[in-house]
Write a protein that holds these residues in place. Structure first.
Motif, PDB file in Angstrom:
ATOM      1  N   LEU A 296     105.263  19.236 -89.036  1.00  0.00           N
ATOM      2  CA  LEU A 296     105.093  20.391 -88.160  1.00  0.00           C
ATOM      3  C   LEU A 296     104.022  19.999 -87.142  1.00  0.00           C
ATOM      4  O   LEU A 296     102.826  20.122 -87.412  1.00  0.00           O
ATOM      5  CB  LEU A 296     104.642  21.625 -88.954  1.00  0.00           C
ATOM      6  N   PRO A 297     104.425  19.512 -86.001  1.00  0.00           N
ATOM      7  CA  PRO A 297     103.473  18.884 -85.077  1.00  0.00           C
ATOM      8  C   PRO A 297     102.242  19.727 -84.764  1.00  0.00           C
ATOM      9  O   PRO A 297     101.123  19.211 -84.739  1.00  0.00           O
ATOM     10  CB  PRO A 297     104.324  18.642 -83.821  1.00  0.00           C
ATOM     11  N   ASP A 298     102.413  21.022 -84.549  1.00  0.00           N
ATOM     12  CA  ASP A 298     101.267  21.850 -84.182  1.00  0.00           C
ATOM     13  C   ASP A 298     100.263  21.994 -85.327  1.00  0.00           C
ATOM     14  O   ASP A 298      99.115  22.390 -85.113  1.00  0.00           O
ATOM     15  CB  ASP A 298     101.734  23.236 -83.735  1.00  0.00           C
ATOM     16  N   PHE A 299     100.708  21.697 -86.545  1.00  0.00           N
ATOM     17  CA  PHE A 299      99.840  21.835 -87.710  1.00  0.00           C
ATOM     18  C   PHE A 299      99.406  20.480 -88.264  1.00  0.00           C
ATOM     19  O   PHE A 299      98.842  20.403 -89.352  1.00  0.00           O
ATOM     20  CB  PHE A 299     100.560  22.614 -88.811  1.00  0.00           C
ATOM     21  N   SER A 300      99.648  19.434 -87.526  1.00  0.00           N
ATOM     22  CA  SER A 300      99.415  18.095 -88.054  1.00  0.00           C
ATOM     23  C   SER A 300      97.977  17.843 -88.509  1.00  0.00           C
ATOM     24  O   SER A 300      97.781  17.098 -89.480  1.00  0.00           O
ATOM     25  CB  SER A 300      99.841  17.039 -87.023  1.00  0.00           C
ATOM     26  N   PRO A 301      96.929  18.451 -87.896  1.00  0.00           N
ATOM     27  CA  PRO A 301      95.576  18.198 -88.432  1.00  0.00           C
ATOM     28  C   PRO A 301      95.326  18.864 -89.781  1.00  0.00           C
ATOM     29  O   PRO A 301      94.456  18.431 -90.537  1.00  0.00           O
ATOM     30  CB  PRO A 301      94.655  18.792 -87.354  1.00  0.00           C
ATOM     31  N   ILE A 302      96.075  19.940 -90.081  1.00  0.00           N
ATOM     32  CA  ILE A 302      95.832  20.710 -91.298  1.00  0.00           C
ATOM     33  C   ILE A 302      96.603  20.158 -92.485  1.00  0.00           C
ATOM     34  O   ILE A 302      96.094  20.115 -93.617  1.00  0.00           O
ATOM     35  CB  ILE A 302      96.214  22.188 -91.073  1.00  0.00           C
ATOM     36  N   LEU A 303      97.820  19.720 -92.268  1.00  0.00           N
ATOM     37  CA  LEU A 303      98.719  19.363 -93.366  1.00  0.00           C
ATOM     38  C   LEU A 303      98.158  18.299 -94.300  1.00  0.00           C
ATOM     39  O   LEU A 303      98.335  18.413 -95.524  1.00  0.00           O
ATOM     40  CB  LEU A 303     100.078  18.926 -92.808  1.00  0.00           C
ATOM     41  N   PRO A 304      97.472  17.261 -93.836  1.00  0.00           N
ATOM     42  CA  PRO A 304      96.958  16.269 -94.783  1.00  0.00           C
ATOM     43  C   PRO A 304      95.967  16.835 -95.792  1.00  0.00           C
ATOM     44  O   PRO A 304      95.784  16.257 -96.867  1.00  0.00           O
ATOM     45  CB  PRO A 304      96.290  15.233 -93.872  1.00  0.00           C
ATOM     46  N   LEU A 305      95.326  17.970 -95.467  1.00  0.00           N
ATOM     47  CA  LEU A 305      94.342  18.568 -96.374  1.00  0.00           C
ATOM     48  C   LEU A 305      94.950  19.600 -97.313  1.00  0.00           C
ATOM     49  O   LEU A 305      94.254  20.142 -98.170  1.00  0.00           O
ATOM     50  CB  LEU A 305      93.229  19.254 -95.567  1.00  0.00           C
ATOM     51  N   ASP A 306      96.232  19.884 -97.144  1.00  0.00           N
ATOM     52  CA  ASP A 306      96.886  20.942 -97.914  1.00  0.00           C
ATOM     53  C   ASP A 306      97.480  20.360 -99.191  1.00  0.00           C
ATOM     54  O   ASP A 306      98.602  19.869 -99.213  1.00  0.00           O
ATOM     55  CB  ASP A 306      97.972  21.599 -97.054  1.00  0.00           C
ATOM     56  N   PHE A 307      96.702  20.415-100.277  1.00  0.00           N
ATOM     57  CA  PHE A 307      97.106  19.837-101.557  1.00  0.00           C
ATOM     58  C   PHE A 307      97.487  20.932-102.545  1.00  0.00           C
ATOM     59  O   PHE A 307      97.610  22.099-102.196  1.00  0.00           O
ATOM     60  CB  PHE A 307      95.955  18.996-102.136  1.00  0.00           C
ATOM     61  N   THR A 308      97.640  20.557-103.789  1.00  0.00           N
ATOM     62  CA  THR A 308      97.786  21.475-104.906  1.00  0.00           C
ATOM     63  C   THR A 308      96.862  20.983-106.012  1.00  0.00           C
ATOM     64  O   THR A 308      96.054  20.085-105.799  1.00  0.00           O
ATOM     65  CB  THR A 308      99.254  21.554-105.369  1.00  0.00           C
ATOM     66  N   GLU A 309      96.975  21.567-107.193  1.00  0.00           N
ATOM     67  CA  GLU A 309      96.105  21.177-108.300  1.00  0.00           C
ATOM     68  C   GLU A 309      96.542  19.832-108.876  1.00  0.00           C
ATOM     69  O   GLU A 309      97.468  19.777-109.703  1.00  0.00           O
ATOM     70  CB  GLU A 309      96.111  22.248-109.401  1.00  0.00           C
ATOM     71  N   ILE A 310      95.901  18.761-108.408  1.00  0.00           N
ATOM     72  CA  ILE A 310      96.178  17.430-108.949  1.00  0.00           C
ATOM     73  C   ILE A 310      94.834  16.755-109.227  1.00  0.00           C
ATOM     74  O   ILE A 310      93.779  17.387-109.146  1.00  0.00           O
ATOM     75  CB  ILE A 310      97.018  16.577-107.972  1.00  0.00           C
ATOM     76  N   TYR A 311      94.872  15.473-109.534  1.00  0.00           N
ATOM     77  CA  TYR A 311      93.645  14.720-109.727  1.00  0.00           C
ATOM     78  C   TYR A 311      92.746  14.867-108.500  1.00  0.00           C
ATOM     79  O   TYR A 311      93.197  14.728-107.366  1.00  0.00           O
ATOM     80  CB  TYR A 311      93.956  13.231-109.934  1.00  0.00           C
ATOM     81  N   GLU A 312      91.487  15.146-108.740  1.00  0.00           N
ATOM     82  CA  GLU A 312      90.429  15.151-107.721  1.00  0.00           C
ATOM     83  C   GLU A 312      90.344  16.403-106.854  1.00  0.00           C
ATOM     84  O   GLU A 312      89.415  16.541-106.062  1.00  0.00           O
ATOM     85  CB  GLU A 312      90.532  13.918-106.796  1.00  0.00           C
TER      86      GLU A 312
END
Length: 474
Positions: free
Chosen positions: A31-47
């Motif tokens: 989603l190009p307009d959201f590209s700075p946010i998406l890498p930080l959008d995780f779920t409950e995993i290691y770390e």
């Protein structure tokens, strides 16, 4: 910078981990307009940590927020202050209990009352004229109500309200605690207070407080904080947050909470904003409009009344948008409300001032409106739970008749404050008020379809509120 959750997510996003887990974007720029946010959008995993178990970088970020707000503890929320209100009532009051509500409370309180089967009693704020808005609660009313109702062990008030009016939390907290009651504060609009030199609700003596970081801070929509002074069990609060929140909280929202708090600590920009708003208020006092100037007022909230002119607040809001492309937060029959933060660039504030001066010069003077008519005393016929969850029928307000029972909160929005609560009898005065007086945006209402004669007679005999003898105003 000191934002432990954001920093942990940033490091994790650089590891190029193969993400066979949600969310579906996998951190890619799909989603190009959201590209700075998406890498930080995780779920409950290691770390990453887990929001509802209080661990990892999320917990570190919560602890930093607690220190900033001078609270014993803090819980991040991704469902706004509505989730916070539900959680506070769940943890502090519990199902089936009686609660004393500020009648100016948000509709989420009515929703919580239905879900938790709470029995509400109300205290009413004064009315600030000629603005026609809810003002201060009288602590003596709270004292009297708690003395007459020893079963009430939870009190919920709104401070600041939508117009910026702040309650005397220290005095109210002292009264609540003297009666063994917990004080909860809906401070949705006050997340910025420490940055302008004002104490947080828990610092003032409240037991719990919900703050919407997305309303007055830089956080993403739905980002909120639940502050605790330690008198309510923290595990119960986490349990409630999980009950009323999503099981898949957004890590982007959580990270924005962390960053928003960090931003507050970096400079004095909010204090500069408060000074700019004060200067604007003083300038507007020279016009036909009346800015709200009140001792107990949010210094960053600009409420401007059109009382005494031929314009309504709604008309002024429309003119600001149509002619000057200025969008207010809300308007009503007599006022506009603007939320101001450091993100409002100086030229934007200058544009607002210029537009208001122009429109004031073009407005005609008119007599001040009469005081708002009082609403009838609330008369509960059904429990909030039975009314909201029971069978209901929707009709046009013009078809409503006195004697019907309200089945859903009648809530002009904004500000989201119910004129009628579920289970209350609809009177002719309510219909006139909703149609002609202040809130004229309600066109349809729900009424309960199955109310027995016995229920009506029981209600008329003894279910009125303790303060029903007084002629209150909303």
């Amino acid at each position: 910078m000191s934002a432990p959750l954001y920093e942990a997510l940033s490091v994790l996003s650089q590891k190029n981990t193969v993400r066979f887990h949600m969310p579906g974007h996998k951190g890619q720029a799909v989603l190009p307009d959201f590209s700075p946010i998406l890498p930080l959008d995780f779920t409950e995993i290691y770390e990453t940590g887990n929001l509802y178990t209080g661990e990892g970088p999320i917990r570190l970020a919560e602890e930093q927020a607690a220190r900033f707000y001078h609270a014993a503890d803090c819980h991040f929320l991704t469902g706004g202050s509505s989730q916070g209100i539900h959680t506070m009532l769940y943890a502090a009051a519990g199902a089936g209990s009686s609660v004393l509500f500020d009648r100016n409370c948000h509709k989420s309180c009515a929703h919580a009352a239905a879900m938790l089967d709470l029995t509400p009693t109300f205290v009413f704020p004064s009315v600030l004229e000629p603005y026609g808005i809810p003002g201060l609660l009288d602590p003596a009313d709270i004292e009297t109500t708690l003395a007459k109702n020893p079963a009430i062990k939870t009190v919920l008030i709104t401070s600041p309200n939508y117009y910026g009016v702040c309650q005397d939390i220290p005095a109210i907290a002292e009264i609540c605690h003297a009666h063994g009651a917990k004080l909860l504060v809906d401070a949705a609009h006050g997340a910025h207070f420490p940055a302008v030199g004002l104490a947080s609700p828990t610092e003032q003596g409240a037991d719990l407080a919900a703050l919407s970081a997305h309303k007055t801070l830089y956080a993403l929509g739905q980002a909120a904080l639940l502050l605790s002074n330690g008198t309510v069990d923290g595990e119960k609060l986490r349990e409630g947050a999980a009950l009323f929140g999503t099981s898949s909280p957004s890590y982007a929202i959580l990270a924005s909470l962390d960053l928003a708090r960090d931003a507050l600590e970096q400079d004095d920009s909010y204090q500069q904003t408060a000074q700019a708003v004060h200067a604007l208020r003083m300038r507007l006092k020279e016009t036909k409009f009346m800015p709200l100037c009140f001792d107990a007022l949010d210094p960053c909230r600009l409420t401007v009344s059109t009382a005494g002119t031929n314009l309504t607040g709604d008309a002024l809001s429309d003119l600001l948008y149509e002619r000057f492309q200025i969008a207010c937060e809300m308007s009503d029959a007599r006022n506009i409300v603007c939320i101001v933060t450091p993100a409002d660039l100086p030229h934007n504030l200058a544009a607002l001032e210029d537009a208001l001066v122009i429109l004031s010069n073009q407005a005609q003077s008119a007599p001040l409106p009469p005081p708002l008519p009082p609403l009838p005393n609330p008369h509960p016929v059904l429990s909030v739970r039975d009314a909201m969850l029971g069978s209901a029928h929707e009709i046009a307000l013009s078809d409503a008749t006195a004697g019907m029972i309200c089945a859903r909160p009648v809530t002009p929005y904004p500000p989201g404050v119910p004129v009628l609560w579920c289970g209350e009898e609809i009177t002719a005065q309510h219909i006139v008020f909703l149609t002609n007086q202040c809130y004229n945006t309600v066109s349809r209402i729900f009424f309960a379809r199955s109310v027995t004669f016995e229920q009506m007679q029981t209600a008329k005999g003894g279910l009125s509120h303790e303060n029903a003898a007084r002629n209150h105003q909303l």
